[in-house]
Design a protein around this motif. Structure first.
Motif: not given
Length: 451
Positions: A47-52, A164-165, A177-184, A206-216
């Protein structure tokens, strides 16, 4: 005798009423199935997944060949409700599997496994689904109804943006003025600056989902946010250069170069960054322009004038939204060419992602002219992804197609173009290929050879 007959009639009437009432209750519970099976609807693998991420919707416990309606509902952060529905017929075993079962009509038809998601439509005209708080999911309710429009089963799909992570950090470094997303993990990771279009100010999905795929990934605001300029009349590229330096200097970012991803208005900013900053080794423009549209660009004493638009070329449509396709001046004509971004100076690779039915402006034309310009200068550092019947708002997969919404520059509801199914297919394909593009061109050794 009369009293006895009357009493007997009352007893019989009550008895018949109870029988009828129980039968109706049984039919309601069974959805007119004629069986005592329990109907269930489930989301696989969970029931729980990533949006993409795609999911598999299955219905069990129906009668063989039973006709039902599946309905999806999502309520956004503003309280706006989005709905979709489709008619289905169960197989011989009383089951539905949307990965192989064909919809008979509704919001879509045919075998469309994620159709209930990308066909979600706002109940208020000219609304568009956005995600402002990536730390919470969107909840999509999936319900099954029988032919009498009685509910049989329901489940909820949690669709998350932050993996996750993945860490989220607000960046207030100098003017940035930004937000940084880092992969685990310890990294270092390939770095990307990601920007949105006009009216969004700072969107992070979009930035958040890209971080989940391994991009800072640095989601960068560039106007209308906190103490940044309130309009898009002019920009100084030094601001974006500071953002490049910030990301490159982060200990978890792989150097010596990074990528940039721009959508719509920020597409021309992304191309300008690639043209003037040698640290940009890969730049992707999603339905952007090759000229500095509506904004004057400044950089170290150099000025690129703004490409203008003419409101007299806007046309009303029967839908109540306006067609603005012809409003923007042609950047390839006369003095308008002064507004062109000098993409021939770019050291890195350029990716043009195009919705061929974009009604915001002529993205397909801009991309073809960009390629001509690059080839004229002997450059082969480009890739184009062009999608028939895709509109302007090419988002990550399964974002609902937006037919029309309010445009902050024109102050009108406008058409964005596209066909719902073809648009979503483009989103799925482009999302995979954008990631592959950055993975390929942000490889360290290849970058060193480019610089």
């Amino acid at each position: 005798m009369f009293k006895f007959s009357r009493k007997l009639s009352e007893v019989l009437l009550q008895w018949n009423f109870k029988i009828i009432h129980k039968a109706l209750q049984r039919k309601r519970r069974q959805g007119n199935m004629g069986t005592s099976h329990t109907v269930t609807v489930s989301i696989l693998p969970g029931a729980r997944c990533m949006f993409d991420e795609p999911v598999q919707v299955k219905v069990n416990g129906l009668s063989p060949k039973q006709e039902v309606t599946l309905k999806a509902t999502l309520t956004d952060e503003t309280g706006e409700t989005y709905r979709s529905f489709a008619y289905y017929k169960a197989d011989e075993n009383g089951e539905l599997d949307l990965n192989c079962s064909a919809a008979k009509g509704g919001s879509y038809s045919g075998v469309k496994p994620m159709g209930l998601f990308w066909s979600l439509a706002p109940q208020t005209p000219f609304k568009r689904l956005m995600k402002k708080n990536v730390l919470s999911p969107y909840y999509v309710s999936i319900e099954v109804y029988n032919k009498a429009d009685l509910p049989l089963a329901k489940c909820i799909n949690e669709r998350w943006f932050i993996g996750e992570g993945v860490t989220r950090t607000l960046v207030r470094e100098g003017q940035i003025r930004a937000t940084l997303f880092l992969p685990p993990g310890s990294g270092p990771f390939p770095g990307i600056i990601e920007m949105y279009g006009v009216g969004a100010h700072l969107l992070e999905h979009r930035a958040c989902l890209l971080a989940r795929h391994g991009f800072a990934t640095l989601a960068l605001a560039y106007y209308g946010y906190e103490d940044l300029p309130t309009n898009i009349n002019e920009f100084h590229l030094e601001y974006f250069e500071d953002a490049v330096k910030y990301l490159l200097n982060h200990p978890k970012v792989k150097g010596p170069g990074i990528g940039v991803l721009g959508f719509s208005k920020s597409g021309d900013i992304a191309l300008a960054m690639a043209s003037f900053f040698p640290e940009i080794c890969a730049a992707a423009s999603i339905n952007g322009c090759i000229a500095s549209i509506t904004s004057v660009l400044h950089y170290k004493g150099m000025t690129i004038p703004a490409l203008q638009y003419e409101t007299s070329r806007i046309r009303p449509t029967a839908s109540g939204a306006y067609d603005i396709l012809e409003a923007v001046d042609n950047p390839m004509e006369g003095t308008n060419q002064a507004s062109l971004i000098p993409i021939e100076k770019a050291h890195g690779h350029l990716l043009f992602v195009v919705g061929e039915d974009d009604r915001n402006w002529k993205s397909s034309f801009y991309a073809s002219e960009a390629i001509k310009l690059l080839e004229k200068h002997g450059k082969k550092n480009y890739t184009i992804l062009s999608y028939p019947m895709a509109g302007h708002y090419l988002e990550p997969p399964y974002f609902p197609w937006c037919a029309a919404s309010f445009h902050v520059v024109y102050g009108l509801p406008v058409l964005w173009g596209g066909d719902p199914w073809m648009h979503n297919a483009a989103q799925e394909d482009a999302w995979r290929k954008i990631q592959a593009f950055f993975q390929k061109h942000l490889n360290g050794e290849k970058i060193r050879n480019q610089l």
